[in-house]
Motif scaffolding. Structure first.
Motif, PDB file in Angstrom:
ATOM      1  N   GLY A  20      -2.573   5.316   6.356  1.00 41.93           N
ATOM      2  CA  GLY A  20      -2.111   5.420   4.971  1.00 41.93           C
ATOM      3  C   GLY A  20      -2.857   6.520   4.234  1.00 41.93           C
ATOM      4  O   GLY A  20      -4.053   6.743   4.482  1.00 41.93           O
ATOM      5  N   THR A  21      -2.168   7.198   3.326  1.00 43.67           N
ATOM      6  CA  THR A  21      -2.802   8.357   2.679  1.00 43.67           C
ATOM      7  C   THR A  21      -2.743   8.344   1.153  1.00 43.67           C
ATOM      8  O   THR A  21      -2.978   9.362   0.515  1.00 43.67           O
ATOM      9  CB  THR A  21      -2.193   9.684   3.193  1.00 43.67           C
ATOM     10  N   TRP A  22      -2.446   7.193   0.542  1.00 42.82           N
ATOM     11  CA  TRP A  22      -2.485   7.126  -0.923  1.00 42.82           C
ATOM     12  C   TRP A  22      -3.937   7.352  -1.366  1.00 42.82           C
ATOM     13  O   TRP A  22      -4.860   6.782  -0.774  1.00 42.82           O
ATOM     14  CB  TRP A  22      -1.984   5.761  -1.411  1.00 42.82           C
ATOM     15  N   ASP A  45       1.654   7.785   6.846  1.00 48.23           N
ATOM     16  CA  ASP A  45       2.440   7.390   5.677  1.00 48.23           C
ATOM     17  C   ASP A  45       1.972   8.201   4.472  1.00 48.23           C
ATOM     18  O   ASP A  45       0.840   8.071   4.025  1.00 48.23           O
ATOM     19  CB  ASP A  45       2.236   5.896   5.390  1.00 48.23           C
ATOM     20  N   HIS A 108      10.747   5.541  -3.275  1.00 49.42           N
ATOM     21  CA  HIS A 108       9.411   4.969  -3.503  1.00 49.42           C
ATOM     22  C   HIS A 108       9.459   3.710  -4.386  1.00 49.42           C
ATOM     23  O   HIS A 108       8.771   2.733  -4.104  1.00 49.42           O
ATOM     24  CB  HIS A 108       8.524   6.048  -4.151  1.00 49.42           C
ATOM     25  N   TRP A 109      10.242   3.758  -5.469  1.00 45.48           N
ATOM     26  CA  TRP A 109      10.404   2.618  -6.381  1.00 45.48           C
ATOM     27  C   TRP A 109      11.848   2.617  -6.863  1.00 45.48           C
ATOM     28  O   TRP A 109      12.450   3.687  -6.982  1.00 45.48           O
ATOM     29  CB  TRP A 109       9.477   2.745  -7.609  1.00 45.48           C
ATOM     30  N   SER A 139      11.297   1.287  -0.762  1.00 45.27           N
ATOM     31  CA  SER A 139       9.971   0.739  -1.010  1.00 45.27           C
ATOM     32  C   SER A 139      10.001   0.051  -2.366  1.00 45.27           C
ATOM     33  O   SER A 139      10.621   0.567  -3.313  1.00 45.27           O
ATOM     34  CB  SER A 139       8.940   1.874  -1.001  1.00 45.27           C
ATOM     35  N   ASN A 140       9.370  -1.077  -2.437  1.00 42.97           N
ATOM     36  CA  ASN A 140       9.304  -1.836  -3.696  1.00 42.97           C
ATOM     37  C   ASN A 140      10.691  -2.269  -4.193  1.00 42.97           C
ATOM     38  O   ASN A 140      10.893  -2.432  -5.401  1.00 42.97           O
ATOM     39  CB  ASN A 140       8.574  -1.022  -4.781  1.00 42.97           C
ATOM     40  N   SER A 188      -0.898  -1.642   0.993  1.00 42.53           N
ATOM     41  CA  SER A 188      -2.219  -2.235   0.703  1.00 42.53           C
ATOM     42  C   SER A 188      -2.476  -3.433   1.623  1.00 42.53           C
ATOM     43  O   SER A 188      -2.805  -4.536   1.168  1.00 42.53           O
ATOM     44  CB  SER A 188      -2.354  -2.629  -0.771  1.00 42.53           C
ATOM     45  N   PRO A 189      -2.366  -3.234   2.943  1.00 36.68           N
ATOM     46  CA  PRO A 189      -2.513  -4.356   3.875  1.00 36.68           C
ATOM     47  C   PRO A 189      -3.879  -5.023   3.785  1.00 36.68           C
ATOM     48  O   PRO A 189      -4.014  -6.200   4.081  1.00 36.68           O
ATOM     49  CB  PRO A 189      -2.304  -3.715   5.256  1.00 36.68           C
ATOM     50  N   GLY A 191      -5.482  -5.306   0.994  1.00 38.80           N
ATOM     51  CA  GLY A 191      -5.687  -5.662  -0.412  1.00 38.80           C
ATOM     52  C   GLY A 191      -6.575  -4.634  -1.111  1.00 38.80           C
ATOM     53  O   GLY A 191      -7.409  -4.986  -1.930  1.00 38.80           O
ATOM     54  N   GLN A 192      -6.386  -3.364  -0.741  1.00 38.34           N
ATOM     55  CA  GLN A 192      -7.162  -2.245  -1.291  1.00 38.34           C
ATOM     56  C   GLN A 192      -8.663  -2.478  -1.101  1.00 38.34           C
ATOM     57  O   GLN A 192      -9.490  -2.066  -1.901  1.00 38.34           O
ATOM     58  CB  GLN A 192      -6.797  -2.002  -2.767  1.00 38.34           C
ATOM     59  N   GLY A 193      -9.004  -3.174  -0.040  1.00 35.30           N
ATOM     60  CA  GLY A 193     -10.414  -3.378   0.308  1.00 35.30           C
ATOM     61  C   GLY A 193     -11.034  -4.605  -0.333  1.00 35.30           C
ATOM     62  O   GLY A 193     -12.158  -4.992   0.000  1.00 35.30           O
ATOM     63  N   ALA A 213     -11.655  -6.333   8.288  1.00 36.40           N
ATOM     64  CA  ALA A 213     -10.456  -5.475   8.260  1.00 36.40           C
ATOM     65  C   ALA A 213      -9.646  -5.647   9.548  1.00 36.40           C
ATOM     66  O   ALA A 213      -8.414  -5.740   9.522  1.00 36.40           O
ATOM     67  CB  ALA A 213     -10.869  -4.008   8.087  1.00 36.40           C
ATOM     68  N   PRO A 229      -3.389   1.112   7.204  1.00 32.19           N
ATOM     69  CA  PRO A 229      -4.574   1.055   6.352  1.00 32.19           C
ATOM     70  C   PRO A 229      -5.075   2.453   6.009  1.00 32.19           C
ATOM     71  O   PRO A 229      -4.894   3.387   6.797  1.00 32.19           O
ATOM     72  CB  PRO A 229      -5.595   0.327   7.229  1.00 32.19           C
ATOM     73  N   LYS A 230      -5.684   2.568   4.846  1.00 31.68           N
ATOM     74  CA  LYS A 230      -6.228   3.864   4.426  1.00 31.68           C
ATOM     75  C   LYS A 230      -7.748   3.804   4.409  1.00 31.68           C
ATOM     76  O   LYS A 230      -8.334   2.831   3.932  1.00 31.68           O
ATOM     77  CB  LYS A 230      -5.709   4.204   3.029  1.00 31.68           C
TER      78      LYS A 230
HETATM   79  P1  NAD Z   1      -5.608  -0.606   1.887  1.00 31.69           P
HETATM   80  O1  NAD Z   1      -5.201  -2.019   1.772  1.00 31.69           O
HETATM   81  O2  NAD Z   1      -5.319   0.154   3.107  1.00 31.69           O
HETATM   82  O3  NAD Z   1      -7.174  -0.567   1.587  1.00 31.69           O
HETATM   83  C1  NAD Z   1      -7.860   0.646   1.473  1.00 31.69           C
HETATM   84  C2  NAD Z   1      -9.306   0.365   1.048  1.00 31.69           C
HETATM   85  O4  NAD Z   1      -9.953  -0.396   2.062  1.00 31.69           O
HETATM   86  C3  NAD Z   1     -10.104   1.624   0.854  1.00 31.69           C
HETATM   87  O5  NAD Z   1     -10.966   1.415  -0.256  1.00 31.69           O
HETATM   88  C4  NAD Z   1     -10.934   1.729   2.127  1.00 31.69           C
HETATM   89  O6  NAD Z   1     -12.143   2.372   1.915  1.00 31.69           O
HETATM   90  C5  NAD Z   1     -11.124   0.284   2.500  1.00 31.69           C
HETATM   91  N1  NAD Z   1     -11.214   0.125   3.960  1.00 31.69           N
HETATM   92  C6  NAD Z   1     -10.307   0.565   4.892  1.00 31.69           C
HETATM   93  N2  NAD Z   1     -10.711   0.229   6.131  1.00 31.69           N
HETATM   94  C7  NAD Z   1     -11.865  -0.455   5.996  1.00 31.69           C
HETATM   95  C8  NAD Z   1     -12.756  -1.063   6.907  1.00 31.69           C
HETATM   96  N3  NAD Z   1     -12.506  -1.032   8.225  1.00 31.69           N
HETATM   97  N4  NAD Z   1     -13.860  -1.679   6.429  1.00 31.69           N
HETATM   98  C9  NAD Z   1     -14.118  -1.716   5.105  1.00 31.69           C
HETATM   99  N5  NAD Z   1     -13.320  -1.141   4.171  1.00 31.69           N
HETATM  100  C10 NAD Z   1     -12.201  -0.518   4.611  1.00 31.69           C
HETATM  101  O7  NAD Z   1      -5.063   0.138   0.577  1.00 31.69           O
HETATM  102  P2  NAD Z   1      -3.977   1.219   0.232  1.00 31.69           P
HETATM  103  O8  NAD Z   1      -4.463   2.584   0.495  1.00 31.69           O
HETATM  104  O9  NAD Z   1      -3.538   0.863  -1.147  1.00 31.69           O
HETATM  105  O10 NAD Z   1      -2.715   0.887   1.190  1.00 31.69           O
HETATM  106  C11 NAD Z   1      -2.498   1.528   2.440  1.00 31.69           C
HETATM  107  C12 NAD Z   1      -1.366   2.505   2.371  1.00 31.69           C
HETATM  108  O11 NAD Z   1      -0.157   1.881   1.912  1.00 31.69           O
HETATM  109  C13 NAD Z   1      -1.568   3.629   1.350  1.00 31.69           C
HETATM  110  O12 NAD Z   1      -2.553   4.550   1.748  1.00 31.69           O
HETATM  111  C14 NAD Z   1      -0.181   4.169   1.263  1.00 31.69           C
HETATM  112  O13 NAD Z   1       0.115   4.959   2.401  1.00 31.69           O
HETATM  113  C15 NAD Z   1       0.628   2.869   1.245  1.00 31.69           C
HETATM  114  N6  NAD Z   1       0.942   2.399  -0.133  1.00 31.69           N
HETATM  115  C16 NAD Z   1       2.225   2.441  -0.549  1.00 31.69           C
HETATM  116  C17 NAD Z   1       2.578   2.018  -1.822  1.00 31.69           C
HETATM  117  C18 NAD Z   1       4.003   2.047  -2.265  1.00 31.69           C
HETATM  118  O14 NAD Z   1       4.285   1.854  -3.447  1.00 31.69           O
HETATM  119  N7  NAD Z   1       4.944   2.259  -1.379  1.00 31.69           N
HETATM  120  C19 NAD Z   1       1.586   1.557  -2.709  1.00 31.69           C
HETATM  121  C20 NAD Z   1       0.267   1.515  -2.249  1.00 31.69           C
HETATM  122  C21 NAD Z   1      -0.050   1.928  -0.960  1.00 31.69           C
END
Ligand code: NAD
Length: 280
Positions: A20-22, A45, A108-109, A139-140, A188-189, A191-193, A213, A229-230
């Motif tokens: 993931g690259t957001w 992505d 996207h939305w 998406s969404n 955000s699989p 949960g953004q960490g 993770a 995951p990003k």
């Molecule tokens: P994510 O759930 O992948 O979590 C990313 C966070 O987790 C970052 O802070 C990272 O440092 C941390 N992390 C990752 N691997 C880890 C590990 N092994 N140990 C500890 N911390 C770790 O969050 P995201 O980036 O929001 O979601 C993944 C991808 O989904 C995005 O990059 C994007 O490509 C996509 N996305 C799409 C939408 C949409 O509207 N379609 C919205 C959000 C994200």
């Protein structure tokens, strides 16, 4: 590392785990994406709105990887809905990525207040017919948005990329999408960490000698969900890929299933996000 592929309703096969690259700044792309490709990721992505398509395109061009081994997803931004705007936006994405054919293009939305997503969908159907995109999706999107585009074009999206993680499991929409043969990509699989410190996840991780993770990613994959995951940390990028050598048992899966929470949603409500202009 061979990542399993998931067959979509149009017959294409997408790698179940990607990168993931957001919020991945252009400047950080060479090192982070380089580490991801070295670790074996072949699914990326991105989105016009992430502002990193050109940097990703340069890394792909320099990488010694056959094009047909890569799966690249990008997304149409909210201020480009409508037929002509969609066609122009797609051309821009392809120019920045430096590609002739895109693997997956998503709306996207839905931006329902503008009511132009069905026109965008029609344009994407045309682009797929022309061979410029292999798979198209959304998406969404909520079920009524999907009903609308299918009703107007007869074409069912291959995926819906939605917020989904242990604290926000989206059970109702998952059943609806499964019944229509639409695959889910979990955004955000992790949960953004923020769910990595959950004690239940930590306990299961310890049992397996894996990281929180890795346990969460395994949980997604076990349910047929596509994840990307990003991270910018090469260690995390590598370990997030190392999830194919252990299995969660029924008790562990049930314990994670039980983390679903009424207040678990992190992102905006799908039907409320507006056009939000991009500068380019
Ligand atoms: P994510 O759930 O992948 O979590 C990313 C966070 O987790 C970052 O802070 C990272 O440092 C941390 N992390 C990752 N691997 C880890 C590990 N092994 N140990 C500890 N911390 C770790 O969050 P995201 O980036 O929001 O979601 C993944 C991808 O989904 C995005 O990059 C994007 O490509 C996509 N996305 C799409 C939408 C949409 O509207 N379609 C919205 C959000 C994200």
């Amino acid at each position: 590392m061979t990542v399993p592929r998931i067959r979509l309703n149009d017959g294409t096969e997408i790698p179940a785990l990607g990168y993931g690259t957001w919020q991945l700044d252009e400047g950080a792309v060479p090192e982070a994406l380089g580490a991801a490709l070295d670790a074996g990721y072949r699914h990326i992505d991105t989105a016009h709105a992430y502002g990193n398509e050109a940097a990703i395109g340069r890394v792909i061009a320099d990488a010694d990887i056959a094009r047909d081994e890569l799966w690249i997803t990008s997304k149409l931004w909210n201020d480009r809905h409508g037929r002509d705007a969609t066609l122009r936006a797609f051309d821009g994405t392809m120019e920045r990525l430096g590609l002739d054919v895109l693997d997956l293009y998503l709306i996207h939305w839905p931006v329902p207040m503008e009511d132009k997503y069905a026109e965008s969908w029609q344009a994407m159907v045309e682009l797929r017919e022309q061979g410029r995109i292999r798979s198209i999706g959304v998406s969404n999107f909520e079920p009524d948005h999907i009903d609308r585009i299918v009703g107007e074009t007869g074409v069912v999206p291959s995926v819906d990329q939605i917020e989904l993680h242990p604290r926000y499991q989206q059970r109702a929409i998952r059943d609806t999408l499964a019944a229509r043969d639409i695959r889910i990509e979990s955004w955000s699989p992790l949960g953004q960490g923020e769910i990595m410190s959950d004690p239940t996840i930590a306990r299961i991780a310890e049992t397996h000698g894996k990281s929180p993770a890795q346990v969460i990613l395994r949980w997604h994959l076990d349910q047929g969900l596509i994840v990307f995951p990003k991270s910018t940390s090469p260690d995390h990028i590598r370990s997030n890929m190392d999830v194919f050598d252990f299995a969660l048992d029924a008790e562990q899966t049930a314990a994670i299933d039980a983390l679903d929470a009424a207040d678990g949603k992190m992102g905006p409500k799908p039907s409320e996000l507006g056009p939000i202009p991009l500068s380019e």
